[in-house]
Design a protein around this motif. Structure first.
Motif, PDB file in Angstrom:
ATOM      1  N   GLY A   1      26.235   4.503   7.848  1.00  0.00           N
ATOM      2  CA  GLY A   1      25.382   5.183   6.870  1.00  0.00           C
ATOM      3  C   GLY A   1      26.153   6.187   6.020  1.00  0.00           C
ATOM      4  O   GLY A   1      25.568   6.910   5.219  1.00  0.00           O
ATOM      5  N   ARG A   2      27.479   6.209   6.158  1.00  0.00           N
ATOM      6  CA  ARG A   2      28.281   7.172   5.389  1.00  0.00           C
ATOM      7  C   ARG A   2      28.838   6.525   4.116  1.00  0.00           C
ATOM      8  O   ARG A   2      29.058   5.310   4.086  1.00  0.00           O
ATOM      9  N   ALA A   3      29.101   7.395   3.129  1.00  0.00           N
ATOM     10  CA  ALA A   3      29.736   6.916   1.895  1.00  0.00           C
ATOM     11  C   ALA A   3      31.101   6.321   2.227  1.00  0.00           C
ATOM     12  O   ALA A   3      31.821   6.844   3.089  1.00  0.00           O
ATOM     13  N   ALA A   4      31.439   5.220   1.573  1.00  0.00           N
ATOM     14  CA  ALA A   4      32.740   4.564   1.799  1.00  0.00           C
ATOM     15  C   ALA A   4      33.091   3.762   0.554  1.00  0.00           C
ATOM     16  O   ALA A   4      32.187   3.255  -0.126  1.00  0.00           O
ATOM     17  N   PRO A   5      34.381   3.658   0.232  1.00  0.00           N
ATOM     18  CA  PRO A   5      34.731   2.807  -0.914  1.00  0.00           C
ATOM     19  C   PRO A   5      34.496   1.337  -0.561  1.00  0.00           C
ATOM     20  O   PRO A   5      34.639   0.950   0.602  1.00  0.00           O
ATOM     21  N   ALA A   6      34.127   0.545  -1.565  1.00  0.00           N
ATOM     22  CA  ALA A   6      33.955  -0.900  -1.337  1.00  0.00           C
ATOM     23  C   ALA A   6      35.294  -1.490  -0.903  1.00  0.00           C
ATOM     24  O   ALA A   6      36.344  -0.962  -1.272  1.00  0.00           O
ATOM     25  N   PRO A   7      35.286  -2.567  -0.113  1.00  0.00           N
ATOM     26  CA  PRO A   7      36.563  -3.167   0.303  1.00  0.00           C
ATOM     27  C   PRO A   7      37.309  -3.755  -0.890  1.00  0.00           C
ATOM     28  O   PRO A   7      36.705  -4.051  -1.918  1.00  0.00           O
ATOM     29  N   THR A   8      38.604  -3.913  -0.736  1.00  0.00           N
ATOM     30  CA  THR A   8      39.422  -4.453  -1.830  1.00  0.00           C
ATOM     31  C   THR A   8      40.151  -5.708  -1.355  1.00  0.00           C
ATOM     32  O   THR A   8      41.353  -5.676  -1.106  1.00  0.00           O
ATOM     33  N   PRO A   9      39.403  -6.806  -1.174  1.00  0.00           N
ATOM     34  CA  PRO A   9      40.068  -8.030  -0.727  1.00  0.00           C
ATOM     35  C   PRO A   9      40.931  -8.625  -1.844  1.00  0.00           C
ATOM     36  O   PRO A   9      40.761  -8.241  -3.012  1.00  0.00           O
ATOM     37  N   ARG A  10      41.823  -9.534  -1.463  1.00  0.00           N
ATOM     38  CA  ARG A  10      42.550 -10.315  -2.486  1.00  0.00           C
ATOM     39  C   ARG A  10      41.489 -10.956  -3.370  1.00  0.00           C
ATOM     40  O   ARG A  10      40.553 -11.588  -2.864  1.00  0.00           O
ATOM     41  N   ALA A  11      41.556 -10.735  -4.679  1.00  0.00           N
ATOM     42  CA  ALA A  11      40.453 -11.226  -5.509  1.00  0.00           C
ATOM     43  C   ALA A  11      40.905 -11.483  -6.932  1.00  0.00           C
ATOM     44  O   ALA A  11      41.960 -11.016  -7.365  1.00  0.00           O
ATOM     45  N   ASP A  12      40.067 -12.221  -7.652  1.00  0.00           N
ATOM     46  CA  ASP A  12      40.334 -12.496  -9.064  1.00  0.00           C
ATOM     47  C   ASP A  12      40.061 -11.248  -9.890  1.00  0.00           C
ATOM     48  O   ASP A  12      39.156 -10.472  -9.582  1.00  0.00           O
ATOM     49  N   VAL A  13      40.821 -11.090 -10.991  1.00  0.00           N
ATOM     50  CA  VAL A  13      40.535 -10.029 -11.959  1.00  0.00           C
ATOM     51  C   VAL A  13      39.517 -10.545 -12.976  1.00  0.00           C
ATOM     52  O   VAL A  13      38.651  -9.831 -13.459  1.00  0.00           O
ATOM     53  N   CYS A  14      39.618 -11.838 -13.273  1.00  0.00           N
ATOM     54  CA  CYS A  14      38.727 -12.454 -14.257  1.00  0.00           C
ATOM     55  C   CYS A  14      38.634 -13.949 -13.938  1.00  0.00           C
ATOM     56  O   CYS A  14      39.650 -14.572 -13.641  1.00  0.00           O
ATOM     57  N   ALA A  15      37.438 -14.503 -13.996  1.00  0.00           N
ATOM     58  CA  ALA A  15      37.296 -15.942 -13.713  1.00  0.00           C
ATOM     59  C   ALA A  15      36.557 -16.657 -14.850  1.00  0.00           C
ATOM     60  O   ALA A  15      36.017 -17.741 -14.654  1.00  0.00           O
ATOM     61  N   VAL A  16      36.560 -16.046 -16.046  1.00  0.00           N
ATOM     62  CA  VAL A  16      35.812 -16.661 -17.159  1.00  0.00           C
ATOM     63  C   VAL A  16      36.413 -18.022 -17.575  1.00  0.00           C
ATOM     64  O   VAL A  16      35.662 -18.981 -17.800  1.00  0.00           O
ATOM     65  N   PRO A  17      37.768 -18.151 -17.666  1.00  0.00           N
ATOM     66  CA  PRO A  17      38.304 -19.483 -18.020  1.00  0.00           C
ATOM     67  C   PRO A  17      37.874 -20.562 -17.015  1.00  0.00           C
ATOM     68  O   PRO A  17      37.519 -21.678 -17.408  1.00  0.00           O
ATOM     69  N   ALA A  18      37.877 -20.219 -15.725  1.00  0.00           N
ATOM     70  CA  ALA A  18      37.431 -21.188 -14.713  1.00  0.00           C
ATOM     71  C   ALA A  18      35.939 -21.459 -14.854  1.00  0.00           C
ATOM     72  O   ALA A  18      35.485 -22.606 -14.745  1.00  0.00           O
ATOM     73  N   ALA A  19      35.169 -20.402 -15.140  1.00  0.00           N
ATOM     74  CA  ALA A  19      33.712 -20.576 -15.269  1.00  0.00           C
ATOM     75  C   ALA A  19      33.376 -21.544 -16.401  1.00  0.00           C
ATOM     76  O   ALA A  19      32.410 -22.312 -16.311  1.00  0.00           O
ATOM     77  N   ALA A  20      34.182 -21.536 -17.464  1.00  0.00           N
ATOM     78  CA  ALA A  20      33.925 -22.449 -18.583  1.00  0.00           C
ATOM     79  C   ALA A  20      34.067 -23.904 -18.130  1.00  0.00           C
ATOM     80  O   ALA A  20      33.251 -24.769 -18.480  1.00  0.00           O
ATOM     81  N   VAL A  21      35.088 -24.171 -17.322  1.00  0.00           N
ATOM     82  CA  VAL A  21      35.309 -25.533 -16.818  1.00  0.00           C
ATOM     83  C   VAL A  21      34.167 -25.924 -15.857  1.00  0.00           C
ATOM     84  O   VAL A  21      33.661 -27.048 -15.900  1.00  0.00           O
ATOM     85  N   ILE A  22      33.752 -24.987 -15.033  1.00  0.00           N
ATOM     86  CA  ILE A  22      32.638 -25.259 -14.116  1.00  0.00           C
ATOM     87  C   ILE A  22      31.357 -25.485 -14.930  1.00  0.00           C
ATOM     88  O   ILE A  22      30.549 -26.360 -14.610  1.00  0.00           O
ATOM     89  N   GLY A  23      31.216 -24.695 -16.003  1.00  0.00           N
ATOM     90  CA  GLY A  23      30.049 -24.861 -16.889  1.00  0.00           C
ATOM     91  C   GLY A  23      29.969 -26.285 -17.426  1.00  0.00           C
ATOM     92  O   GLY A  23      28.883 -26.881 -17.486  1.00  0.00           O
ATOM     93  N   GLU A  24      31.117 -26.857 -17.797  1.00  0.00           N
ATOM     94  CA  GLU A  24      31.120 -28.262 -18.266  1.00  0.00           C
ATOM     95  C   GLU A  24      30.534 -29.175 -17.194  1.00  0.00           C
ATOM     96  O   GLU A  24      29.742 -30.083 -17.488  1.00  0.00           O
ATOM     97  N   ALA A  25      30.957 -28.939 -15.952  1.00  0.00           N
ATOM     98  CA  ALA A  25      30.506 -29.805 -14.849  1.00  0.00           C
ATOM     99  C   ALA A  25      29.001 -29.693 -14.662  1.00  0.00           C
ATOM    100  O   ALA A  25      28.301 -30.713 -14.496  1.00  0.00           O
ATOM    101  N   LEU A  26      28.489 -28.465 -14.718  1.00  0.00           N
ATOM    102  CA  LEU A  26      27.057 -28.261 -14.491  1.00  0.00           C
ATOM    103  C   LEU A  26      26.238 -28.881 -15.614  1.00  0.00           C
ATOM    104  O   LEU A  26      25.185 -29.486 -15.383  1.00  0.00           O
ATOM    105  N   VAL A  27      26.734 -28.725 -16.841  1.00  0.00           N
ATOM    106  CA  VAL A  27      26.052 -29.319 -17.994  1.00  0.00           C
ATOM    107  C   VAL A  27      26.098 -30.849 -17.881  1.00  0.00           C
ATOM    108  O   VAL A  27      25.095 -31.535 -18.123  1.00  0.00           O
TER     109      VAL A  27
END
Ligand code: EPS
Length: 370
Positions: A315-341
């Motif tokens: 229940g105490r304040a804490a910083p969110a974890p910082t896992p290995r992660a993407d900085v930006c995934a918009v280029p990938a999202a565009a390709v996934i968007g093609e698939a969904l469409v």
């Protein structure tokens, strides 16, 4: 509805699995075709180190024999190189904006890894693989689906579509940011580098186009037949998407009818639509003009410089974890968007033509185009 699909799998489990039911028989399909689409998903700038070792060598498990679909369900398996899903200490601090907190409340989890494993956008590899099958089908039907990135953070590509839809992907894929204008793509990539250095993340907007559609896919006759509703629903169901626009989208609401609608004219013995402000859909049906959709993705929730959060265990304040992660995934999202469409369009096309095999479907489609 003619096509149904399911995905299963966790981000760091043994594999992702996708099943697609309703594809006609006789479509030429190879695992390599699917792998090429998966490779495009891994191309963009801003991805985490994981993209370097996830090779996404999809296997086609069922539904294809001697390189052709059988009309039976098609199953695809993508092994995870990182299979560390059961290791690691419990995570008890949720990342603001992520599924972590809402998911833990919903399912009663105390270890947020139980949410993260499935909520992760790693799952989109399965939908991209199934979307590749839909794209292959549409390609055979003379329909191409392509995308480009319009903005990342504040860096934008305001250029009109620079080439036919069929050539768009070759152009966008040549740039790490997947913008069609190389100068804009460089500005976007630089914005990603700056965000990375600042320990921050970026969202953005991408555009998906489809060309070659016959008129009359979808219907006005009932709400859940409407093509725009089905396409927007599919895109909104992609992780991180907060808004979808068809044609002018929100801009149409700011304009008078004379500037927002597409007039008609008689040309060469038929009615033609002048312009394409509607984005290829009127009344929930394809008009035959190119389909234009945009989607806005919010910045990702795993920041290297974390946001304030709360430890659910104390229940105490804490910083969110910082896992290995993407900085930006918009280029990938565009390709996934093609698939969904592509999955929605293939479904709507099969509804329109009926038929169990490519041999039945292709002449029917030809008749629709006359
Ligand atoms: C993701 C976090 C990162 C991304 C992942 C999506 O994974 P990890 O936690 O293992 O570093 O790389 O995306 C993929 C693996 C992928 O193939 O798209 C997340 O939290 O959504």
């Amino acid at each position: 509805m003619r096509l149904r699909y399911l995905s299963a799998g966790e981000s760091h489990g043994p594999a992702l699995v996708g099943i697609l039911e309703g594809m006609p028989a006789g479509l030429a399909l190879s695992a390599d075709y699917i792998r090429r689409e998966l490779a495009r998903r891994r191309l963009g700038c801003g991805r985490s180190a994981r993209q370097a070792f996830e090779t996404d060598q999809a296997d086609l498990l069922c539904g294809v024999r001697l390189g052709r679909t059988l009309g039976s369900p098609i199953a695809v398996r993508i092994a995870n190189a990182d299979q560390s899903g059961e290791d690691g200490p419990a995570v008890t601090v949720p990342r603001p904006g992520h599924a972590d907190l809402a998911g833990a409340r919903k399912y009663g989890f105390t270890d947020l890894r139980d949410v993260m494993e499935r909520a992760s956008a790693r799952e989109t590899a399965a939908r991209t693989a199934l979307g590749a099958v839909a794209k292959r089908f549409l390609e055979e039907c003379g329909i191409c689906v392509a995308s480009r990135v319009l903005s990342i953070g504040g860096a934008s590509d305001r250029s009109p579509l620079p080439c036919p839809v069929a050539r768009l992907n070759a152009r966008a894929d040549a740039q790490p940011a997947r913008a069609s204008d190389p100068a804009a793509a460089r500005r976007m990539a630089a914005a990603v580098v700056r965000a990375d250095r600042a320990g921050d993340t970026l969202g953005g907007i991408f555009e998906v186009w489809a060309d070659g559609l016959p008129p009359g896919l979808g219907s006005y006759a009932h709400w859940d037949h409407r093509l725009d509703g089905r396409l927007s629903g599919a895109l909104m169901a992609l992780q991180g998407i907060k808004a979808v626009a068809v044609g002018l989208g929100f801009e149409a609401a700011l304009l008078p009818g004379s500037a927002a609608l597409d007039p008609y004219a008689w040309r060469k013995g038929r009615v033609r639509t002048l312009g394409n402000r509607s984005g290829g859909i009127d009344g929930g049906m394809s008009t035959g003009e190119p389909l234009r959709l945009r989607a806005a993705m919010k910045p990702l929730s795993s920041l290297a410089r974390p946001l304030p959060s709360v430890d659910l265990a104390t229940g105490r304040a804490a910083p969110a974890p910082t896992p290995r992660a993407d900085v930006c995934a918009v280029p990938a999202a565009a390709v996934i968007g093609e698939a969904l469409v592509a999955l929605v369009l293939a479904d709507a096309l099969l509804e329109k033509t009926g038929g169990d095999s490519m041999r039945e479907i292709l002449p029917r489609l030809k008749a629709l185009r006359r």
